[in-house]
Design a protein around this motif. Structure first.
Motif, PDB file in Angstrom:
ATOM      1  N   ALA A  50      22.063  10.755  -6.725  1.00 14.46           N
ATOM      2  CA  ALA A  50      23.066  10.506  -5.688  1.00 14.46           C
ATOM      3  C   ALA A  50      24.371  10.028  -6.301  1.00 14.46           C
ATOM      4  CB  ALA A  50      22.541   9.453  -4.711  1.00 14.46           C
ATOM      5  N   THR A  51      25.427  10.110  -5.513  1.00 15.55           N
ATOM      6  CA  THR A  51      26.704   9.507  -5.896  1.00 15.55           C
ATOM      7  C   THR A  51      26.686   8.048  -5.449  1.00 15.55           C
ATOM      8  OG1 THR A  51      27.758  10.034  -3.785  1.00 15.55           O
ATOM      9  CG2 THR A  51      27.910  11.717  -5.540  1.00 15.55           C
ATOM     10  N   ALA A  52      27.654   7.281  -5.911  1.00 17.05           N
ATOM     11  CA  ALA A  52      27.764   5.881  -5.477  1.00 17.05           C
ATOM     12  C   ALA A  52      27.943   5.815  -3.962  1.00 17.05           C
ATOM     13  CB  ALA A  52      28.920   5.194  -6.196  1.00 17.05           C
ATOM     14  N   GLU A  53      28.734   6.733  -3.417  1.00 24.81           N
ATOM     15  CA  GLU A  53      28.958   6.756  -1.968  1.00 24.81           C
ATOM     16  C   GLU A  53      27.661   7.041  -1.214  1.00 24.81           C
ATOM     17  OE1 GLU A  53      30.725   8.484  -4.205  1.00 24.81           O
ATOM     18  OE2 GLU A  53      32.812   7.857  -3.978  1.00 24.81           O
ATOM     19  N   GLN A  54      26.875   7.990  -1.700  1.00 20.53           N
ATOM     20  CA  GLN A  54      25.600   8.313  -1.043  1.00 20.53           C
ATOM     21  C   GLN A  54      24.629   7.142  -1.114  1.00 20.53           C
ATOM     22  OE1 GLN A  54      24.900  11.810  -3.407  1.00 20.53           O
ATOM     23  NE2 GLN A  54      25.402  13.200  -1.721  1.00 20.53           N
ATOM     24  N   LEU A  55      24.583   6.469  -2.253  1.00 18.25           N
ATOM     25  CA  LEU A  55      23.716   5.303  -2.404  1.00 18.25           C
ATOM     26  C   LEU A  55      24.103   4.222  -1.399  1.00 18.25           C
ATOM     27  CD1 LEU A  55      21.598   3.501  -3.775  1.00 18.25           C
ATOM     28  CD2 LEU A  55      23.331   2.951  -5.505  1.00 18.25           C
ATOM     29  N   VAL A  56      25.392   3.949  -1.294  1.00 20.25           N
ATOM     30  CA  VAL A  56      25.844   2.893  -0.386  1.00 20.25           C
ATOM     31  C   VAL A  56      25.616   3.305   1.070  1.00 20.25           C
ATOM     32  CG1 VAL A  56      27.884   1.623   0.412  1.00 20.25           C
ATOM     33  CG2 VAL A  56      27.407   1.838  -2.031  1.00 20.25           C
ATOM     34  N   ARG A  57      25.854   4.559   1.420  1.00 16.84           N
ATOM     35  CA  ARG A  57      25.607   5.020   2.788  1.00 16.84           C
ATOM     36  C   ARG A  57      24.118   4.848   3.145  1.00 16.84           C
ATOM     37  NH1 ARG A  57      28.176   9.338   2.537  1.00 16.84           N
ATOM     38  NH2 ARG A  57      30.013   8.656   3.669  1.00 16.84           N
ATOM     39  N   GLN A  58      23.232   5.264   2.247  1.00 15.31           N
ATOM     40  CA  GLN A  58      21.799   5.099   2.501  1.00 15.31           C
ATOM     41  C   GLN A  58      21.411   3.619   2.564  1.00 15.31           C
ATOM     42  OE1 GLN A  58      19.386   7.289   3.379  1.00 15.31           O
ATOM     43  NE2 GLN A  58      21.086   8.738   3.541  1.00 15.31           N
ATOM     44  N   SER A  59      22.074   2.805   1.771  1.00 14.63           N
ATOM     45  CA  SER A  59      21.804   1.364   1.787  1.00 14.63           C
ATOM     46  C   SER A  59      22.198   0.762   3.134  1.00 14.63           C
ATOM     47  CB  SER A  59      22.563   0.672   0.651  1.00 14.63           C
ATOM     48  OG  SER A  59      22.103   1.152  -0.593  1.00 14.63           O
ATOM     49  N   PHE A  60      23.301   1.220   3.705  1.00 15.07           N
ATOM     50  CA  PHE A  60      23.712   0.722   5.017  1.00 15.07           C
ATOM     51  C   PHE A  60      22.772   1.217   6.116  1.00 15.07           C
ATOM     52  CE2 PHE A  60      27.236  -1.204   3.088  1.00 15.07           C
ATOM     53  CZ  PHE A  60      27.785  -2.097   4.002  1.00 15.07           C
ATOM     54  N   LEU A  61      22.288   2.442   6.000  1.00 15.84           N
ATOM     55  CA  LEU A  61      21.282   2.905   6.966  1.00 15.84           C
ATOM     56  C   LEU A  61      20.038   2.023   6.888  1.00 15.84           C
ATOM     57  CD1 LEU A  61      21.607   6.770   6.595  1.00 15.84           C
ATOM     58  CD2 LEU A  61      22.107   5.407   8.644  1.00 15.84           C
ATOM     59  N   GLU A  87      11.765  -5.118  -0.328  1.00 14.35           N
ATOM     60  CA  GLU A  87      11.340  -3.720  -0.394  1.00 14.35           C
ATOM     61  C   GLU A  87      12.497  -2.756  -0.657  1.00 14.35           C
ATOM     62  OE1 GLU A  87      12.279  -4.365   4.045  1.00 14.35           O
ATOM     63  OE2 GLU A  87      11.675  -5.574   2.340  1.00 14.35           O
ATOM     64  N   TYR A  88      13.728  -3.266  -0.692  1.00 10.05           N
ATOM     65  CA  TYR A  88      14.917  -2.406  -0.813  1.00 10.05           C
ATOM     66  C   TYR A  88      14.867  -1.468  -2.022  1.00 10.05           C
ATOM     67  CZ  TYR A  88      19.640  -0.967  -1.974  1.00 10.05           C
ATOM     68  OH  TYR A  88      20.740  -0.222  -2.337  1.00 10.05           O
ATOM     69  N   ASP A  89      14.642  -2.000  -3.217  1.00  6.09           N
ATOM     70  CA  ASP A  89      14.679  -1.153  -4.423  1.00  6.09           C
ATOM     71  C   ASP A  89      13.699   0.015  -4.311  1.00  6.09           C
ATOM     72  OD1 ASP A  89      16.485  -3.039  -5.308  1.00  6.09           O
ATOM     73  OD2 ASP A  89      15.445  -3.450  -7.191  1.00  6.09           O
ATOM     74  N   ARG A  90      12.499  -0.263  -3.834  1.00  7.30           N
ATOM     75  CA  ARG A  90      11.487   0.775  -3.683  1.00  7.30           C
ATOM     76  C   ARG A  90      11.884   1.779  -2.603  1.00  7.30           C
ATOM     77  NH1 ARG A  90       7.841  -2.287  -2.052  1.00  7.30           N
ATOM     78  NH2 ARG A  90       7.831  -1.721   0.135  1.00  7.30           N
ATOM     79  N   GLU A  91      12.343   1.267  -1.464  1.00  5.64           N
ATOM     80  CA  GLU A  91      12.673   2.138  -0.330  1.00  5.64           C
ATOM     81  C   GLU A  91      13.903   3.005  -0.604  1.00  5.64           C
ATOM     82  OE1 GLU A  91      11.243   2.723   2.710  1.00  5.64           O
ATOM     83  OE2 GLU A  91       9.547   1.649   1.869  1.00  5.64           O
ATOM     84  N   ILE A  92      14.901   2.446  -1.273  1.00  3.03           N
ATOM     85  CA  ILE A  92      16.129   3.228  -1.494  1.00  3.03           C
ATOM     86  C   ILE A  92      15.839   4.409  -2.427  1.00  3.03           C
ATOM     87  CG2 ILE A  92      17.192   2.013  -3.473  1.00  3.03           C
ATOM     88  CD1 ILE A  92      18.978   3.169  -0.263  1.00  3.03           C
ATOM     89  N   GLY A  93      14.944   4.229  -3.366  1.00  2.00           N
ATOM     90  CA  GLY A  93      14.576   5.324  -4.244  1.00  2.00           C
ATOM     91  C   GLY A  93      13.959   6.491  -3.487  1.00  2.00           C
TER      92      GLY A  93
END
Length: 96
Positions: A50-61, A87-93
């Motif tokens: 992912a891009t940084a933007e995609q990572l942050v967008r998914q993190s906000f979701l 659980e964030y690190d596992r879930e974001i992956g």
């Protein structure tokens, strides 16, 4: 949970980190957030997926599934999410 928010992300690169301005709009209300993301953390969390933007967008979701936009900190380092939600690190992956 269905998220009906519009999430806009604008990023700027600064040496070994990014700053990302995030606007979350739901209906007639919106919140703005400033997120810092170190490149080493970006690589660890997203790899080449992912891009940084995609990572942050998914993190906000991820966050919006757990709390209203008004409860999200206005300024934070992205890695702070895992202090509140282990659980964030596992879930974001899985999301990328």
């Amino acid at each position: 949970m269905l998220i009906m928010a519009k999430i806009e992300v604008q990023s700027a690169e600064h040496g070994d980190y990014y700053t990302l301005r995030v606007t979350v709009t739901e209906g007639r209300t919106k919140t703005e957030h400033q997120v810092t993301l170190y490149k080493a953390d970006f690589k660890r969390l997203a790899g080449d997926r992912a891009t940084a933007e995609q990572l942050v967008r998914q993190s906000f979701l991820f966050l919006l599934e757990r709390e209203p936009k008004e409860s999200i900190l206005r300024s934070f380092n992205l890695t702070a999410i895992s202090r509140y939600f282990p659980e964030y690190d596992r879930e974001i992956g899985k999301r990328l």
